[in-house]
Design a protein around this motif. Structure first.
Motif, PDB file in Angstrom:
ATOM      1  N   THR A   7       0.831  -1.192   0.000  1.00 17.91           N
ATOM      2  CA  THR A   7       0.000   0.000   0.000  1.00 17.91           C
ATOM      3  C   THR A   7       0.871   1.250   0.000  1.00 17.91           C
ATOM      4  OG1 THR A   7      -1.735  -1.181   1.179  1.00 17.91           O
ATOM      5  CG2 THR A   7      -1.815   1.198   1.245  1.00 17.91           C
ATOM      6  N   ASN A   8       1.886   1.290   0.832  1.00 17.86           N
ATOM      7  CA  ASN A   8       2.795   2.429   0.874  1.00 17.86           C
ATOM      8  C   ASN A   8       3.533   2.575  -0.453  1.00 17.86           C
ATOM      9  OD1 ASN A   8       4.151   4.618   1.850  1.00 17.86           O
ATOM     10  ND2 ASN A   8       5.710   3.422   2.915  1.00 17.86           N
ATOM     11  N   TYR A   9       3.937   1.454  -1.042  1.00 15.07           N
ATOM     12  CA  TYR A   9       4.615   1.485  -2.338  1.00 15.07           C
ATOM     13  C   TYR A   9       3.693   2.047  -3.403  1.00 15.07           C
ATOM     14  CZ  TYR A   9       6.609  -0.115  -6.721  1.00 15.07           C
ATOM     15  OH  TYR A   9       7.095  -0.160  -7.989  1.00 15.07           O
ATOM     16  N   ARG A  10       2.452   1.588  -3.446  1.00 15.34           N
ATOM     17  CA  ARG A  10       1.495   2.058  -4.442  1.00 15.34           C
ATOM     18  C   ARG A  10       1.275   3.564  -4.314  1.00 15.34           C
ATOM     19  NH1 ARG A  10      -2.199  -2.073  -6.536  1.00 15.34           N
ATOM     20  NH2 ARG A  10      -3.731  -0.412  -6.746  1.00 15.34           N
ATOM     21  N   LYS A  11       1.142   4.047  -3.091  1.00 17.06           N
ATOM     22  CA  LYS A  11       0.944   5.477  -2.869  1.00 17.06           C
ATOM     23  C   LYS A  11       2.150   6.284  -3.340  1.00 17.06           C
ATOM     24  CE  LYS A  11      -2.187   5.131   1.054  1.00 17.06           C
ATOM     25  NZ  LYS A  11      -2.361   5.387   2.480  1.00 17.06           N
ATOM     26  N   SER A  12       3.347   5.788  -3.059  1.00 17.40           N
ATOM     27  CA  SER A  12       4.546   6.541  -3.446  1.00 17.40           C
ATOM     28  C   SER A  12       4.703   6.580  -4.961  1.00 17.40           C
ATOM     29  CB  SER A  12       5.791   5.950  -2.790  1.00 17.40           C
ATOM     30  OG  SER A  12       6.055   4.654  -3.290  1.00 17.40           O
ATOM     31  N   VAL A  13       4.389   5.487  -5.650  1.00 13.05           N
ATOM     32  CA  VAL A  13       4.494   5.472  -7.111  1.00 13.05           C
ATOM     33  C   VAL A  13       3.467   6.412  -7.719  1.00 13.05           C
ATOM     34  CG1 VAL A  13       4.175   4.054  -9.175  1.00 13.05           C
ATOM     35  CG2 VAL A  13       5.507   3.186  -7.273  1.00 13.05           C
ATOM     36  N   GLN A  14       2.245   6.385  -7.223  1.00 14.82           N
ATOM     37  CA  GLN A  14       1.207   7.280  -7.743  1.00 14.82           C
ATOM     38  C   GLN A  14       1.550   8.738  -7.478  1.00 14.82           C
ATOM     39  OE1 GLN A  14      -2.362   5.779  -5.929  1.00 14.82           O
ATOM     40  NE2 GLN A  14      -2.879   4.560  -7.727  1.00 14.82           N
ATOM     41  N   ASN A  15       2.004   9.059  -6.284  1.00 13.54           N
ATOM     42  CA  ASN A  15       2.367  10.440  -5.967  1.00 13.54           C
ATOM     43  C   ASN A  15       3.539  10.920  -6.813  1.00 13.54           C
ATOM     44  OD1 ASN A  15       0.349  10.744  -4.090  1.00 13.54           O
ATOM     45  ND2 ASN A  15       1.641  10.188  -2.353  1.00 13.54           N
ATOM     46  N   GLU A  16       4.527  10.058  -7.022  1.00 10.32           N
ATOM     47  CA  GLU A  16       5.677  10.427  -7.852  1.00 10.32           C
ATOM     48  C   GLU A  16       5.224  10.744  -9.272  1.00 10.32           C
ATOM     49  OE1 GLU A  16       9.410   8.151  -9.947  1.00 10.32           O
ATOM     50  OE2 GLU A  16       8.717   7.430  -8.012  1.00 10.32           O
ATOM     51  N   TYR A  17       4.301   9.957  -9.797  1.00 10.73           N
ATOM     52  CA  TYR A  17       3.823  10.162 -11.166  1.00 10.73           C
ATOM     53  C   TYR A  17       2.934  11.400 -11.269  1.00 10.73           C
ATOM     54  CZ  TYR A  17       1.225   9.422 -15.465  1.00 10.73           C
ATOM     55  OH  TYR A  17       0.644   9.594 -16.682  1.00 10.73           O
ATOM     56  N   LEU A  18       2.021  11.582 -10.345  1.00 10.40           N
ATOM     57  CA  LEU A  18       1.042  12.654 -10.439  1.00 10.40           C
ATOM     58  C   LEU A  18       1.597  14.027 -10.070  1.00 10.40           C
ATOM     59  CD1 LEU A  18      -2.063  10.815  -8.968  1.00 10.40           C
ATOM     60  CD2 LEU A  18      -1.583  11.325 -11.364  1.00 10.40           C
ATOM     61  N   GLU A  19       2.641  14.076  -9.242  1.00  8.97           N
ATOM     62  CA  GLU A  19       3.153  15.354  -8.760  1.00  8.97           C
ATOM     63  C   GLU A  19       4.456  15.798  -9.429  1.00  8.97           C
ATOM     64  OE1 GLU A  19       3.385  14.984  -4.542  1.00  8.97           O
ATOM     65  OE2 GLU A  19       1.225  14.661  -4.336  1.00  8.97           O
ATOM     66  N   SER A  20       4.954  15.011 -10.380  1.00 12.31           N
ATOM     67  CA  SER A  20       6.217  15.387 -11.017  1.00 12.31           C
ATOM     68  C   SER A  20       5.950  16.045 -12.373  1.00 12.31           C
ATOM     69  CB  SER A  20       7.106  14.158 -11.204  1.00 12.31           C
ATOM     70  OG  SER A  20       6.513  13.277 -12.132  1.00 12.31           O
ATOM     71  N   PHE A  21       6.880  16.891 -12.785  1.00 11.37           N
ATOM     72  CA  PHE A  21       6.814  17.563 -14.076  1.00 11.37           C
ATOM     73  C   PHE A  21       8.134  17.334 -14.802  1.00 11.37           C
ATOM     74  CE2 PHE A  21       3.917  19.917 -11.332  1.00 11.37           C
ATOM     75  CZ  PHE A  21       2.759  19.880 -12.107  1.00 11.37           C
ATOM     76  N   PRO A  22       8.308  16.144 -15.415  1.00 13.91           N
ATOM     77  CA  PRO A  22       9.583  15.847 -16.070  1.00 13.91           C
ATOM     78  C   PRO A  22       9.767  16.645 -17.353  1.00 13.91           C
ATOM     79  CG  PRO A  22       8.029  14.087 -16.462  1.00 13.91           C
ATOM     80  CD  PRO A  22       7.364  15.051 -15.511  1.00 13.91           C
ATOM     81  N   GLU A  23      10.993  17.000 -17.643  1.00 19.48           N
ATOM     82  CA  GLU A  23      11.344  17.706 -18.864  1.00 19.48           C
ATOM     83  C   GLU A  23      11.888  16.680 -19.865  1.00 19.48           C
ATOM     84  OE1 GLU A  23      11.099  20.954 -19.696  1.00 19.48           O
ATOM     85  OE2 GLU A  23      10.090  21.353 -17.796  1.00 19.48           O
ATOM     86  N   PRO A  24      11.382  16.687 -21.100  1.00 19.36           N
ATOM     87  CA  PRO A  24      11.904  15.738 -22.095  1.00 19.36           C
ATOM     88  C   PRO A  24      13.354  16.053 -22.456  1.00 19.36           C
ATOM     89  CG  PRO A  24       9.880  16.801 -22.872  1.00 19.36           C
ATOM     90  CD  PRO A  24      10.269  17.459 -21.598  1.00 19.36           C
ATOM     91  N   ASP A  25      14.163  15.018 -22.603  1.00 19.73           N
ATOM     92  CA  ASP A  25      15.543  15.187 -23.048  1.00 19.73           C
ATOM     93  C   ASP A  25      15.665  14.634 -24.470  1.00 19.73           C
ATOM     94  OD1 ASP A  25      15.404  12.485 -22.582  1.00 19.73           O
ATOM     95  OD2 ASP A  25      16.950  12.433 -21.053  1.00 19.73           O
ATOM     96  N   GLU A  26      16.892  14.378 -24.941  1.00 20.25           N
ATOM     97  CA  GLU A  26      17.075  13.945 -26.326  1.00 20.25           C
ATOM     98  C   GLU A  26      16.538  12.544 -26.591  1.00 20.25           C
ATOM     99  OE1 GLU A  26      20.665  13.084 -23.906  1.00 20.25           O
ATOM    100  OE2 GLU A  26      19.718  14.966 -24.453  1.00 20.25           O
ATOM    101  N   ASN A  27      16.432  11.677 -25.596  1.00 23.55           N
ATOM    102  CA  ASN A  27      15.903  10.327 -25.791  1.00 23.55           C
ATOM    103  C   ASN A  27      14.425  10.221 -25.453  1.00 23.55           C
ATOM    104  OD1 ASN A  27      18.400   9.362 -26.581  1.00 23.55           O
ATOM    105  ND2 ASN A  27      18.987   8.809 -24.508  1.00 23.55           N
TER     106      ASN A  27
END
Length: 85
Positions: A7-27
Motif C-alpha cells: 500500500t505504501n509502495y502504491r501510494k509513493s508510485v502514484q504520488n511520484e507520477y502525479l506530482e512530477s513535471f519531467p522535462e523531455p531530453d534527447e531520448n
C-alpha cells in the motif's frame, strides 16, 4: 503478509507520477496514446505522425491508467529489443 508495504509502495508510485513535471531530453519524446494492445503494451503516435508500440513499465501496471488520447512521455530504446514467445 506484506500488504502494508504494498500500500505504501502504491501510494509513493502514484504520488511520484502525479506530482512530477519531467522535462523531455534527447531520448524522450511526446506521444499520444491510440489504443491498448495488451497488458502493458500500448499503441502510440509520435510527434511526426509515425505510429509505434510502447511498453508501459511494470511498476505502473494497475497503478497508473492511460486512456486513448492522453499525451505521454516515451523514451526511445537503444539497440535491439528481444521478445520471447
Amino acid at each position: 503478509a506484506g500488504s502494508g508495504r504494498k500500500t505504501n509502495y502504491r501510494k509513493s508510485v502514484q504520488n511520484e507520477y502525479l506530482e512530477s513535471f519531467p522535462e523531455p531530453d534527447e531520448n524522450t519524446h511526446v506521444a499520444q496514446m491510440l489504443a491498448s494492445r495488451g497488458s502493458n503494451i500500448i499503441e502510440i503516435t509520435l510527434e511526426g505522425g509515425t505510429q509505434s508500440l510502447a511498453i508501459l513499465p511494470r511498476r505502473f501496471r494497475k497503478l497508473i491508467w492511460v486512456k486513448r488520447g492522453d499525451f505521454i512521455l516515451v523514451r526511445s530504446s537503444v539497440g535491439e529489443i528481444e521478445i520471447s514467445t
